[in-house]
Design a protein around this motif. Structure first.
Motif, mmCIF file in Angstrom:
data_model
loop_
_atom_site.group_PDB
_atom_site.id
_atom_site.type_symbol
_atom_site.label_atom_id
_atom_site.label_comp_id
_atom_site.label_asym_id
_atom_site.label_seq_id
_atom_site.Cartn_x
_atom_site.Cartn_y
_atom_site.Cartn_z
ATOM 1 N N LEU A 5 -51.968 42.271 28.344
ATOM 2 C CA LEU A 5 -51.772 43.639 28.821
ATOM 3 C C LEU A 5 -51.369 44.569 27.678
ATOM 4 C CD1 LEU A 5 -49.926 42.974 32.210
ATOM 5 C CD2 LEU A 5 -52.304 43.687 31.880
ATOM 6 N N ALA A 6 -50.705 44.015 26.670
ATOM 7 C CA ALA A 6 -50.296 44.832 25.522
ATOM 8 C C ALA A 6 -51.487 45.307 24.711
ATOM 9 C CB ALA A 6 -49.342 44.032 24.638
ATOM 10 N N LEU A 7 -52.661 44.706 24.914
ATOM 11 C CA LEU A 7 -53.866 45.112 24.188
ATOM 12 C C LEU A 7 -54.504 46.365 24.785
ATOM 13 C CD1 LEU A 7 -55.504 41.604 23.653
ATOM 14 C CD2 LEU A 7 -54.329 42.995 21.938
ATOM 15 N N GLN A 8 -54.055 46.767 25.969
ATOM 16 C CA GLN A 8 -54.641 47.953 26.580
ATOM 17 C C GLN A 8 -54.199 49.195 25.831
ATOM 18 O OE1 GLN A 8 -54.202 48.402 30.813
ATOM 19 N NE2 GLN A 8 -55.415 50.282 30.860
ATOM 20 N N ASN A 9 -55.185 50.050 25.518
ATOM 21 C CA ASN A 9 -54.932 51.323 24.851
ATOM 22 C C ASN A 9 -55.626 52.410 25.671
ATOM 23 O OD1 ASN A 9 -53.992 52.880 22.377
ATOM 24 N ND2 ASN A 9 -56.179 53.332 22.317
ATOM 25 N N GLY A 10 -54.991 52.810 26.773
ATOM 26 C CA GLY A 10 -55.635 53.765 27.675
ATOM 27 C C GLY A 10 -56.849 53.122 28.325
ATOM 28 N N SER A 11 -58.026 53.711 28.111
ATOM 29 C CA SER A 11 -59.262 53.183 28.694
ATOM 30 C C SER A 11 -60.006 52.268 27.728
ATOM 31 C CB SER A 11 -60.174 54.341 29.121
ATOM 32 O OG SER A 11 -60.438 55.193 28.021
#
Length: 493
Positions: A5-11
């Motif tokens: 989940l920490a890899l998410q950068n917005g979209s």
């Protein structure tokens, strides 16, 4: 799960893809394989696709691209998904792969981290309905460890997507200009691809249209980015383009970011058409064809830009930073009956309604070249479109770091207190129609100008943008803001 989940950068998905002395890899093979599994679930369950699903994978010039592509392909193909390898490609082309009848992909996956340093990489995902939203990326990451059943054989094929995409741009420019097969004949145009994926634009778009592209630079892909950061919003990159334009006596310069979803232009005198000027140029072009349309921009645009757009009988709608935010807002306005032909940020992200509201730097440049060819035939240039655009005497951006670990609530508290502070300051007036941060108009002893304090989208940073029409106006503003900011120990002013 938390690491994923920490890899998410917005979209988007972004992480460290190459080990360095300061950074450990977060975009590991295992993480990528799980992302591919989550993408499979996203396509089959959330998008409800069945039968033979077709996914195109492309990448920019980053050094880690092949490793990531291999991991994605292994999992997707093992799930019975037909994988089409587009090799070196651009982000906009990956969406167009879902639109072109010749390919008709269900999904496009672009491996890129835009202009970030070489050791980063990331993933952008498109379906036939558009780019993945934040909620979609969250779904993919949350379902990354679930299994799926597969009874279909795997296939992997190579495709030449970029030739199809380039030919499409050439056709659209020729149709719009309507005078000849080579409407750019007699024009010398410098393309600076920054060793990213944009080199095709010189060789496969401009040259067939008759342009002399011999002075173009850094067209060859190189994931070390040895010449400058591939970023149209970077001073060093723009200085490099300026040097090339002036030394070659070119008519225009064009610069792209790594994956070609952003662009800027430079005229023959080395004057940059980026940021507010770029928005003004494309606004002037679109308002000729769509009078009174609404130009959706991010929150950091100049008041002079608003006055310019209104002088052409257009409307400006300043919204939140973030290309997905401005695109979403333009789409929303059209849905409620307010015509909007474009969503554009000062960073060079631009999405036109006529082009699927796709964030596409190459199409933006193509659209401007359509007008450039007509102007040149009449003995005019692009600068004539924005001759009335006023420039501020001074402008700057400060990035105030938040040192508190829980930076979002801390930043919101600063913004709330800042609003109260501004209200009791003479010659400061709150902007009533504002969607992000605290925007203030200045007058009196400060002269005409404005400033905006907001939260960064993802970082523990509060950008402070200031413009003044008076020399020395910024210093006066900062002098009176300093006591407020120095009252916050976790804010580095």
């Amino acid at each position: 799960m938390s690491e994923l989940l920490a890899l998410q950068n917005g979209s988007d998905i972004r992480g460290i893809a190459i080990q360095t002395d300061e950074h450990d890899i977060t975009l590991t093979d295992d993480a990528i394989q799980k992302i591919a599994q989550g993408t499979t679930l996203f396509l089959k369950q959330k998008k409800k696709l069945s039968g033979r699903i077709k996914v195109v994978i492309g990448h920019d010039s980053r050094l880690s691209a092949e490793r990531i592509k291999l991991a994605l392909t292994e999992v997707l193909s093992s799930n019975g998904i037909e994988v089409l390898d587009a090799h070196l490609a651009t982000t906009p082309a990956m969406f167009m792969a879902t639109q072109y009848e010749e390919i008709n992909a269900d999904c496009g996956i672009m491996i890129t981290a835009s202009h970030l340093p070489y050791f980063y990489n990331g993933i952008k995902i498109f379906t036939q309905s558009g780019g993945a939203e934040k909620e979609d990326i969250r779904y993919i990451l949350e379902h990354a460890t679930e299994k799926t059943e597969n009874t279909q054989a795997a296939t992997v094929k190579n495709i030449d997507l970029m030739s199809l995409y380039a030919d499409d741009l050439v056709r659209k420019i020729r149709e719009k200009v309507g005078t000849s097969e080579t409407p750019l004949a007699g024009s010398k145009i410098v393309v600076d691809a920054g060793n990213g994926a944009g080199g095709f634009f010189a060789k496969s778009v401009l040259a067939p249209l008759g342009a002399d592209v011999s002075a173009s630079q850094f067209l060859e892909p190189d994931g070390h980015f040895p010449n400058h950061i591939p970023n149209p919003d970077n001073d060093e990159a723009m200085a490099s383009l300026q040097k090339a334009v002036l030394e070659s006596k070119a008519d225009l310069g064009v610069i792209f970011d790594t994956d070609v979803d952003r662009a800027a232009i430079m005229d023959q005198n080395g004057e940059s058409l980026n940021r507010n000027a770029l928005i003004a140029v494309i606004s002037a072009i679109l308002l000729k064809e769509h009078p009174e349309t609404t130009i959706v921009t991010d929150s950091t645009t100049s008041d002079h830009l608003r006055h310019f757009i209104e002088s052409l009988s257009g409307k400006q709608h300043r919204f939140k930073r973030g290309y997905r935010n401005v695109i979403g807002e333009a789409i929303r306005l059209n849905e409620v009956g307010i015509p909007s032909e474009i969503a554009i940020e000062v960073s060079g992200h631009a999405a036109l309604k006529e082009n699927y509201f796709l964030d596409d730097g190459a199409y933006l440049v193509a659209r401007i070249l359509m007008e450039y060819a007509k102007l040149k035939a009449d003995g005019e240039d692009l600068m004539s479109l924005i001759a009335s655009l006023k420039q501020p005497a001074e402008s700057m951006e400060m990035r105030l770091q938040i040192l508190d670990d829980d930076f979002k609530p801390y930043g919101q508290k600063v913004l709330s207190d800042f609003e109260a502070f501004v209200k009791q300051m003479p010659d400061f007036e709150l902007e009533p129609n504002n969607y992000e941060g605290i925007r203030v108009q200045t007058s009196g002893k400060y002269g005409s100008g404005w400033f905006l304090l907001r939260m960064s989208l993802h970082e523990p940073v509060m950008p402070l943008n200031i413009e003044s029409d008076t020399k020395g106006g910024i210093d006066l503003i900062l002098t009176d803001l300093r006591p407020f900011f120095e009252g916050y120990k976790a804010l580095k002013f």
